[in-house]
Design a protein around this motif. Structure first.
Motif, PDB file in Angstrom:
ATOM      1  N   UNK A 789      -8.881  -4.414  -0.115  1.00 38.59           N
ATOM      2  CA  UNK A 789      -8.720  -3.164   0.633  1.00 38.59           C
ATOM      3  C   UNK A 789      -7.340  -2.577   0.406  1.00 38.59           C
ATOM      4  N   UNK A 790      -7.267  -1.252   0.463  1.00 39.69           N
ATOM      5  CA  UNK A 790      -5.986  -0.546   0.477  1.00 39.69           C
ATOM      6  C   UNK A 790      -5.662  -0.243   1.934  1.00 39.69           C
ATOM      7  N   UNK A 791      -4.467  -0.621   2.370  1.00 37.04           N
ATOM      8  CA  UNK A 791      -4.080  -0.467   3.766  1.00 37.04           C
ATOM      9  C   UNK A 791      -3.053   0.649   3.932  1.00 37.04           C
ATOM     10  N   UNK A 792      -2.889   1.083   5.180  1.00 36.04           N
ATOM     11  CA  UNK A 792      -1.873   2.091   5.544  1.00 36.04           C
ATOM     12  C   UNK A 792      -1.977   3.333   4.673  1.00 36.04           C
ATOM     13  N   UNK A 793      -3.206   3.757   4.397  1.00 43.45           N
ATOM     14  CA  UNK A 793      -3.403   4.940   3.548  1.00 43.45           C
ATOM     15  C   UNK A 793      -3.081   6.193   4.352  1.00 43.45           C
ATOM     16  N   UNK A 794      -2.281   7.064   3.759  1.00 44.33           N
ATOM     17  CA  UNK A 794      -1.954   8.348   4.381  1.00 44.33           C
ATOM     18  C   UNK A 794      -2.021   9.442   3.334  1.00 44.33           C
ATOM     19  N   UNK A 795      -2.565  10.571   3.697  1.00 38.88           N
ATOM     20  CA  UNK A 795      -2.589  11.752   2.821  1.00 38.88           C
ATOM     21  C   UNK A 795      -2.214  12.950   3.681  1.00 38.88           C
ATOM     22  N   UNK A 796      -0.978  13.408   3.517  1.00 35.02           N
ATOM     23  CA  UNK A 796      -0.447  14.504   4.330  1.00 35.02           C
ATOM     24  C   UNK A 796      -0.189  15.693   3.423  1.00 35.02           C
ATOM     25  N   UNK A 797      -0.619  16.870   3.854  1.00 35.37           N
ATOM     26  CA  UNK A 797      -0.415  18.089   3.088  1.00 35.37           C
ATOM     27  C   UNK A 797       0.876  18.770   3.536  1.00 35.37           C
ATOM     28  N   UNK A 798       1.785  18.973   2.599  1.00 32.23           N
ATOM     29  CA  UNK A 798       3.003  19.754   2.853  1.00 32.23           C
ATOM     30  C   UNK A 798       2.743  21.146   2.313  1.00 32.23           C
ATOM     31  N   UNK A 811      -9.151   7.846   6.411  1.00 31.38           N
ATOM     32  CA  UNK A 811      -9.091   6.530   7.047  1.00 31.38           C
ATOM     33  C   UNK A 811      -7.894   5.733   6.547  1.00 31.38           C
ATOM     34  N   UNK A 812      -7.300   4.914   7.424  1.00 28.59           N
ATOM     35  CA  UNK A 812      -6.123   4.154   7.041  1.00 28.59           C
ATOM     36  C   UNK A 812      -6.457   3.028   6.070  1.00 28.59           C
ATOM     37  N   UNK A 842       0.113   4.466   0.174  1.00 31.02           N
ATOM     38  CA  UNK A 842      -0.796   3.383   0.568  1.00 31.02           C
ATOM     39  C   UNK A 842      -0.078   2.062   0.342  1.00 31.02           C
ATOM     40  N   UNK A 843      -0.676   1.015   0.865  1.00 30.32           N
ATOM     41  CA  UNK A 843      -0.103  -0.317   0.737  1.00 30.32           C
ATOM     42  C   UNK A 843      -1.126  -1.230   0.092  1.00 30.32           C
ATOM     43  N   UNK A 844      -0.718  -1.913  -0.990  1.00 33.07           N
ATOM     44  CA  UNK A 844      -1.595  -2.894  -1.637  1.00 33.07           C
ATOM     45  C   UNK A 844      -0.848  -4.212  -1.677  1.00 33.07           C
ATOM     46  N   UNK A 845      -1.354  -5.185  -0.903  1.00 31.53           N
ATOM     47  CA  UNK A 845      -0.608  -6.432  -0.794  1.00 31.53           C
ATOM     48  C   UNK A 845       0.726  -6.171  -0.118  1.00 31.53           C
ATOM     49  N   UNK A 846       1.809  -6.507  -0.836  1.00 31.32           N
ATOM     50  CA  UNK A 846       3.154  -6.250  -0.300  1.00 31.32           C
ATOM     51  C   UNK A 846       3.771  -5.001  -0.894  1.00 31.32           C
ATOM     52  N   UNK A 847       3.044  -4.324  -1.767  1.00 32.65           N
ATOM     53  CA  UNK A 847       3.590  -3.140  -2.432  1.00 32.65           C
ATOM     54  C   UNK A 847       3.256  -1.886  -1.641  1.00 32.65           C
ATOM     55  N   UNK A 848       4.274  -1.087  -1.362  1.00 35.65           N
ATOM     56  CA  UNK A 848       4.089   0.206  -0.726  1.00 35.65           C
ATOM     57  C   UNK A 848       4.267   1.283  -1.788  1.00 35.65           C
ATOM     58  N   UNK A 849       3.236   2.063  -2.025  1.00 40.90           N
ATOM     59  CA  UNK A 849       3.243   3.090  -3.071  1.00 40.90           C
ATOM     60  C   UNK A 849       3.273   4.456  -2.399  1.00 40.90           C
ATOM     61  N   UNK A 850       4.178   5.302  -2.841  1.00 41.63           N
ATOM     62  CA  UNK A 850       4.295   6.639  -2.272  1.00 41.63           C
ATOM     63  C   UNK A 850       4.507   7.634  -3.395  1.00 41.63           C
TER      64      UNK A 850
END
Length: 1009
Positions: A789-798, A811-812, A842-850
């Motif tokens: 699973x991918x955790x802490x998923x966020x998609x925000x429109x600026x 969904x997160x 999003x977060x995959x394992x210990x990696x936070x990708x932005x």
């Protein structure tokens, strides 16, 4: 400016209203804020003076300006002894401060003193503040005192009403803090209240309590029924609580909603009394001309119908509900029709009334053609739910007929549901084949591959159906223009079964090959792969082969042996080698074996949805709809270990989606066991080697037909194993590198409406867009490429100020091998080159990708190229004579390109080149129509004068009826000409402007410029 009395506030408001523009208003506000800050800082103010300035702060805040000081003064007014100051303190504090503000802690004791005090006015002010803010500290400190007020017999009804609503807010925000254990007896006492105001507020609280735990409140159920009896008989209902002759409709709705949280009503006397009330409501509701009375009576009625369904009433009452809804779907008022259709769809959960609902089928079909798209959608849902074997033919035929005129936004859903109904209730398989082929013919763009995969399964598993299916496919090929999906299914069926039609006229192998080959130039690369397989099958079935036919097919194989696409090249090479085996070809390319019998994945999805819905009462269904995200999650259902695939002979490459699952059409190769020993394996680089499950992302992102990452052929995408090989889970870095150039992907999507926006080893984001006038609809496809699973998923429109964008909730957590579809609505307010940004993380394992990704909602998406004649062009050109409506600039540093390339480039930006308007063959004239909320539809005119001796510079003139649009369009074209991405340069076509032009309009244009 010195202020005296409240007159100063009136003068300040007048000055603000008289400001000519926003800048003057801001200057006046800043001046006033500075004055107020000085007063608060340097002078000791009385409560009355504080009140004056705090009123001004509130007004400034209501205008939309930040007020970052004076909060302490506002809070301090709460403790003032007089009502005017205390009222201002409570009002401004509730507006300016949120529940986490530190200053609120200073006011807790004062608020509590007002709540437990004797002054009822102060009690109401304090309860209103607590109810509006609803913080955790308020709940911990004040909830017991609010509870005491609610059940106090000495308090006036006004205070108890506010206490009930205040407690409701605290309970909703902090259910773990507000202690309601043992409140069953207290609620029973409150439900005996005679004052309807207190009773309505208490019922709101009761609905919240019973939704959290209905087991504790069984003793309250008879009280709710008595309340309904009292209202139904208009017993002791004051006039002020009677709305258009209906006794307190709000209380009726809340009470019936509370009853729906109880599983059933077991006591026979209570149940009988409740059904008598419901019967009275059903009998006494009708459509009248007064809109307000209709709204109130229908609110009560539809809640009563929901309660009838929840209680599983007798068939007679159910029939009465359906009859009422049947009247509603035939009235003129669209809101009532919508509610009637929606509630009739819910009634389908009750099996006993389905036959009665069918009697309204004609009216429901009429609603399918309603001007309101919401009503059309509800009618479609209802037809889909009420369909069975007895009426399937009529309903499916109506859906097919409606498909031709349906909105584009509905066609995909319409096609899917028609396909499911045709398969689920087909009286015979030939009818099913007819329906699916008609569906593909009428709505090819909106028919997913799953649907025609399922046809292949049916035909393959039913020998009696094979000649009929092949004949129908042959008939469709006679049409001058058919959709590519029709081409795929027809080619496949004729490749497998055309030999069964050999005795029919026009169906010899040579004629079948000829009519299929005619369509070859019009199809895309994946379809060419299927056609090559079809040619090999035709050659196999015509053993011994016709020499002329064999030479024609060999010539095609030979031609594609050097094709740039690896899959087509491999097929051509291997088919060419195999076709020289003579009679052995019959064994190598034998017909497909039968697929294992299994339930259609489409029907399974539909039945799972129906089962989930059947378990929900109307109230739970409503609650679920309110809480669920709008994002759609599509999960791949295949086993992790898919069937092995031959590297040497990929054959017909069809994504193994849920329909075909492991028995995909790649089973065509299961007969190739003899091939391995007879065909030399072609050496392949690691980049082109196939791994099991290589289609997993193709399945997930199938709506887009998205290309894979660099190094993977066009028909492949990264497998899970490949993705993890690129970034091993054990050795992840904090920064995940994107795959491919993000800027190039963005520029590509500026010219087309679907494709990949972003990709890394774990995620692929695709976009599919539809643009109409100044509005657009994008769908973001967030695909999880991994088995985790991918955790802490966020998609925000600026969003920039010129665009209004609304995205559905994301969904997160994105499940493994799943795809999330997020609709995004775009509204263009005015012309601008600013770009919206997607802040995706999003977060995959210990990696936070932005990543911050530009969205392709750019200026040219709101263009509509409309060619205009010289008679229309020149009056417009003359009227736009000077700046700022007409701007001219010499642009240097242009990437050298031919006139034809430049014309194609303009066309790709939705600017249509108009030949013959300029006498100079080195110049281009183009037009388009720009759409925005402020400009509406506005014509734009462009002239580009090039220098044949120096292609790196040109002179550009742009004109429109809006100065901002003229400037933005000029700068947009300038930017594009200077920095055209080479990877996405349109192909070179023949120049669209003739080498010589002597028409007078062209000369007139040269004179005007």
């Amino acid at each position: 400016m010195a202020l005296s009395g409240m007159r100063g506030l009136s003068v300040f408001i007048s000055e603000i209203r008289n400001c000519q523009n926003k800048e003057l208003e801001r200057l006046r506000v800043d001046k006033e804020l500075g004055n107020i800050r000085t007063k608060f800082k340097n002078e000791k103010l009385t409560p009355y003076e504080k009140k004056k300035y705090v009123w001004k702060m509130l007004y400034i805040f209501m205008l939309g300006y930040d007020v970052d000081f004076g909060h302490m003064e506002a809070v301090s007014l709460i403790s003032a002894p007089k009502y005017p100051e205390k009222q201002v303190g409570y009002l401004v504090t509730s507006c300016l401060l949120n529940e986490n503000h530190d200053f609120l802690r200073l006011a807790i004791n004062t608020v509590r003193n007002d709540i437990i005090g004797r002054n009822e006015t102060f009690q109401c002010l304090a309860l209103t503040l607590v109810g509006n803010i609803g913080g955790r500290e308020f709940a911990e400190s004040l909830a017991p005192d609010v509870q005491k007020l609610l059940i106090s017999s000495s308090c006036r009804p006004l205070v108890r009403k506010k206490a009930a609503l205040c407690l409701l807010r605290l309970f909703r925000k902090n259910p773990d803090v507000v202690n309601v254990d043992g409140w069953s007896d207290r609620m029973t006492q409150l439900l005996d209240e005679r004052n309807l105001g207190v009773l309505t507020s208490s019922m709101s609280l009761f609905v919240a309590l019973v939704s959290n735990n209905h087991e504790a409140y069984w003793s309250c159920l008879p009280k709710c029924v008595k309340i309904l009896e009292r209202l139904a008989k208009s017993q002791d209902v004051p006039q002020e609580y009677t709305y258009y002759g209906i006794p307190s409709p709000w209380l009726q709705v809340k009470t019936m909603r509370a009853l729906q949280y109880f599983p059933t009503v077991e006591d026979p006397n209570t149940r009988r009394a409740l059904f008598e009330v419901l019967q009275r409501i059903l009998m006494g509701t009708d459509v009248v001309k007064n809109v307000n009375k209709n709204n109130a009576s229908h609110a009560v009625l539809f809640e009563a119908i929901a309660l009838v369904m929840h209680l599983d009433a007798e068939k007679e009452m159910m029939s009465q509900c359906v009859a009422l809804l049947g009247k509603f779907i035939a009235v003129r008022e669209p809101n009532i029709r919508y509610l009637g259709l929606e509630n009739m769809t819910r009634m389908l959960m009750v099996t006993d009334v389905q036959d009665i609902i069918k009697s309204h089928q004609a009216q429901i079909i009429t609603s399918l053609k309603d001007p309101d798209i919401s009503i059309r959608r509800r009618a479609l849902d209802l037809l889909y739910g009420m369909c069975d074997v007895s009426n399937a033919k009529d309903i499916v035929e109506e859906l097919l007929q409606y498909l031709a005129t349906a909105d584009f936004t509905m066609r995909e859903e319409l096609a899917l549901k028609a396909a499911i109904l045709a398969e689920k209730f087909a009286p015979d398989l030939s009818w099913y084949v007819d329906v699916i082929l008609q569906l593909i013919d009428k709505a090819g763009d909106f028919v997913s591959d799953d649907i025609w995969f399922r046809v292949v399964q049916f035909v393959t598993n039913n020998e009696d159906l094979q000649p009929y299916a092949a004949l129908k496919a042959r008939e469709y090929l006679d049409k001058p223009a058919i959709h590519e999906t029709m081409m795929k299914v027809s080619a496949y069926l004729l490749g497998e079964y055309s030999h069964l039609l050999a005795r029919r006229p026009g169906c010899s192998p040579k004629e079948i090959f000829s009519i299929i080959h005619e369509k070859l130039p019009t199809v895309s690369t994946p379809t060419i792969s299927i056609l090559l397989s079809t040619y090999a099958k035709i050659l196999m079935h015509s053993q011994p082969p016709d020499p002329e036919l064999q030479n024609q097919i060999w010539a095609i194989f030979s031609k594609y042996e050097t094709c740039i696409d690896a899959e087509i090249q491999q097929r051509a090479v291997e088919y060419f080698a195999l076709s020289r085996k003579g009679a052995a070809l019959m064994d190598i390319l034998a017909e497909m074996p039968r697929f294992p019998e299994r339930e259609s994945s489409l029907i399974k999805k539909a039945e799972d949805t129906e089962a989930d819905t059947a378990e929900l009462s109307a109230i739970k269904l409503r609650s679920q709809q309110q809480q669920a995200s709008n994002a759609l999650v599509v999960t791949d259902q295949r086993p992790a270990n898919g069937p092995p695939q031959l590297t040497q002979l990929p054959m017909v490459k069809i994504p193994s989606t849920n329909n075909l699952e492991n028995n995909s059409i790649d089973q065509e190769i299961t007969h190739a066991n003899g091939i391995v020993g007879e065909v030399e394996p072609q050496p392949q680089s690691a980049a082109h080697s196939r791994a099991p499950d290589s289609d997993i992302l193709g399945d997930l992102l199938s709506p887009l037909a998205i290309e894979g990452p660099p190094g993977v052929s066009g028909n492949e995408v990264l497998s899970e194993e490949n993705a993890l090989a690129l970034a091993p889970v054990g050795d992840q870095e904090n920064s995940i590198k994107p795959m491919g150039d993000i800027a190039e992907r963005f520029h590509a999507l500026c010219l087309k409406d679907s494709g990949v926006l972003y990709e890394d080893p774990y995620v692929q984001i695709g976009i599919k867009a539809d643009w109409r006038g100044h509005q657009g609809r994008l769908v973001l496809f967030l695909g999880n490429k991994t088995t985790s699973s991918l955790d802490s998923v966020q998609a925000i429109i600026l969003s920039p100020s010129h665009l209004k964008l609304e995205i559905s909730l994301v969904p997160e957590i994105v499940p493994p091998r799943a795809q999330v579809q997020c609709p995004l609505e775009v509204l263009n307010i005015r012309p601008s080159r600013d770009v919206a940004v997607l802040d995706f993380r999003y977060k995959f394992g210990t990696s936070l990708v932005e990543n911050k990704l530009r969205l392709p909602a750019v200026l040219n998406k709101f263009f509509q190229p409309i060619p205009i004649s010289a008679e229309e062009f020149f009056p417009q050109w003359r009227s736009l004579a000077a700046p700022p409506l007409k701007l001219q600039e010499v642009v240097k540093g242009v990437r050298p390109m031919s006139l034809g390339e430049m014309a194609n480039l303009l066309n790709s930006w939705r600017l249509i080149v108009c030949p013959g308007l300029d006498p100079n063959a080195s110049n281009l004239v183009a037009t388009t129509t720009f759409y925005s909320e402020t400009t509406q539809a506005m014509l734009c005119l462009v002239r580009i004068e090039t220098d044949p001796a120096d292609r790196t510079q040109l002179r550009m003139t742009v004109a429109s009826g809006d100065p901002t649009l003229t400037f933005e369009l000029k700068e947009f074209i300038k930017e594009q000409l200077i920095s055209v991405p080479t990877a996405f340069t349109p192909p070179v076509l023949q120049p669209t402007i003739p080498p010589t032009a002597t028409s007078d309009p062209g000369a007139l244009l040269a004179g005007l410029l």
